[in-house]
Design a protein around this motif. Sequence first.
Motif, PDB file in Angstrom:
ATOM      1  N   SER A   1       0.841  -1.210   0.000  1.00  0.00           N
ATOM      2  CA  SER A   1       0.000   0.000   0.000  1.00  0.00           C
ATOM      3  C   SER A   1       0.873   1.256   0.000  1.00  0.00           C
ATOM      4  N   LYS A   2       2.149   1.103   0.369  1.00  0.00           N
ATOM      5  CA  LYS A   2       3.047   2.272   0.471  1.00  0.00           C
ATOM      6  C   LYS A   2       3.732   2.611  -0.853  1.00  0.00           C
ATOM      7  N   VAL A   3       3.708   1.686  -1.832  1.00  0.00           N
ATOM      8  CA  VAL A   3       4.463   1.976  -3.053  1.00  0.00           C
ATOM      9  C   VAL A   3       3.640   2.853  -3.988  1.00  0.00           C
ATOM     10  N   SER A   4       4.325   3.771  -4.689  1.00  0.00           N
ATOM     11  CA  SER A   4       3.584   4.695  -5.556  1.00  0.00           C
ATOM     12  C   SER A   4       3.342   4.069  -6.924  1.00  0.00           C
ATOM     13  N   ASN A   5       4.295   3.217  -7.346  1.00  0.00           N
ATOM     14  CA  ASN A   5       4.164   2.571  -8.648  1.00  0.00           C
ATOM     15  C   ASN A   5       3.357   1.288  -8.482  1.00  0.00           C
ATOM     16  N   LYS A   6       2.372   1.049  -9.332  1.00  0.00           N
ATOM     17  CA  LYS A   6       1.506  -0.124  -9.149  1.00  0.00           C
ATOM     18  C   LYS A   6       1.542  -1.098 -10.334  1.00  0.00           C
ATOM     19  N   GLU A   7       2.378  -0.806 -11.358  1.00  0.00           N
ATOM     20  CA  GLU A   7       2.371  -1.630 -12.578  1.00  0.00           C
ATOM     21  C   GLU A   7       3.523  -2.632 -12.540  1.00  0.00           C
TER      22      GLU A   7
ATOM     23  N   ALA B   1      11.198  -3.337  -7.126  1.00  0.00           N
ATOM     24  CA  ALA B   1      10.774  -2.960  -8.472  1.00  0.00           C
ATOM     25  C   ALA B   1       9.820  -1.781  -8.465  1.00  0.00           C
ATOM     26  N   LEU B   2       9.018  -1.656  -7.415  1.00  0.00           N
ATOM     27  CA  LEU B   2       7.937  -0.663  -7.425  1.00  0.00           C
ATOM     28  C   LEU B   2       8.293   0.640  -6.723  1.00  0.00           C
TER      29      LEU B   2
END
Length: 311
Positions: free
Chosen positions: A196-202, A309-310
């Motif tokens: 939930s803390k990562v900004s990148n979701k892809e 990665a994210l």
Amino acid sequence: MLSACGQSNSESAKIEEGKVNVITSFYPVYAFTTAIGGEDANVINLLPTGVEPHDWTPKSQDIVNTSKAQLFLYNGAGLEGWVPNFLKSLNNDTQVKSVAVSDGVSLLTAEGDDGHNHGEEHEDEHAEEAGTEDVADHHVDPHTWVSPKSAIVMAENIKNSLVEVDPDHQDGYEQRYEELRTKLEALDQRFTDELSKVSNKEIVVSHQAFGYLARDYGLTQHAIMGLSPDAEPTGQDIVNLSKLVKEEGIKYIFFEELVSDKLAKTLAGEAGVETMVLNPVEGLTKEQAANGDDYFTLMEKNLQNLLIALK
């Protein structure tokens, strides 16, 4: 929990009289079943270490063992295309109860028009399992266990099945199930909190095995190939993904160990990014088995790699 490390294989495994005998189709079902079964169950896993479940078919010894067993646990949702024929080939007097342990997981369909031809035979086996008419348009995604949330549902189904065929040992099954569920819930919580803390979701993956993980933790998966790990993407697929990677600022492309990393490396080279492992935990490699790896250590590693990665 030593039993979960040695992936006992159908070739060497023996049916034990006077014990509940459980045959499992592949590693995640085997791992959860040995954890819940403990000393009360003799669990035999059909899939050998290091084999990709999409490529495997049962041997005659597997039919003999399963006919004598009390319980046959498989994933279902179309993963094991061999199951319908396998069940038909069991001895007529078999008492074995067969259970698809993904029952109750809200299943995802992967659109058939994702530009990948999943192969005709694959469609038929999905149709047979799922009983669907328009299989050309929708494929059920069978990779339920890759999300800890679904794994909790599967563990409960396994526990209920054991209790049903062996009520005398219900207390042990319930107790060990509670322990396993507590671990799965803690894993689920870690995935929820950290992702939930990562900004990148892809995420870009080589094989479309992470749909449940993506759904349950707010990510979007883009697969180089479809549900079948041996489908070949077109040049256009590679171009489109390469564009997506650049637009989204994606830094890593994921591949998995049991399948060739050739495509992921090709795409990573095209797009000028790195590759990293995301493991669909379909089985252990020989090295992982020797290192004492299990579902939890591999999923933990997946989480760490996703976070790299994210970020």
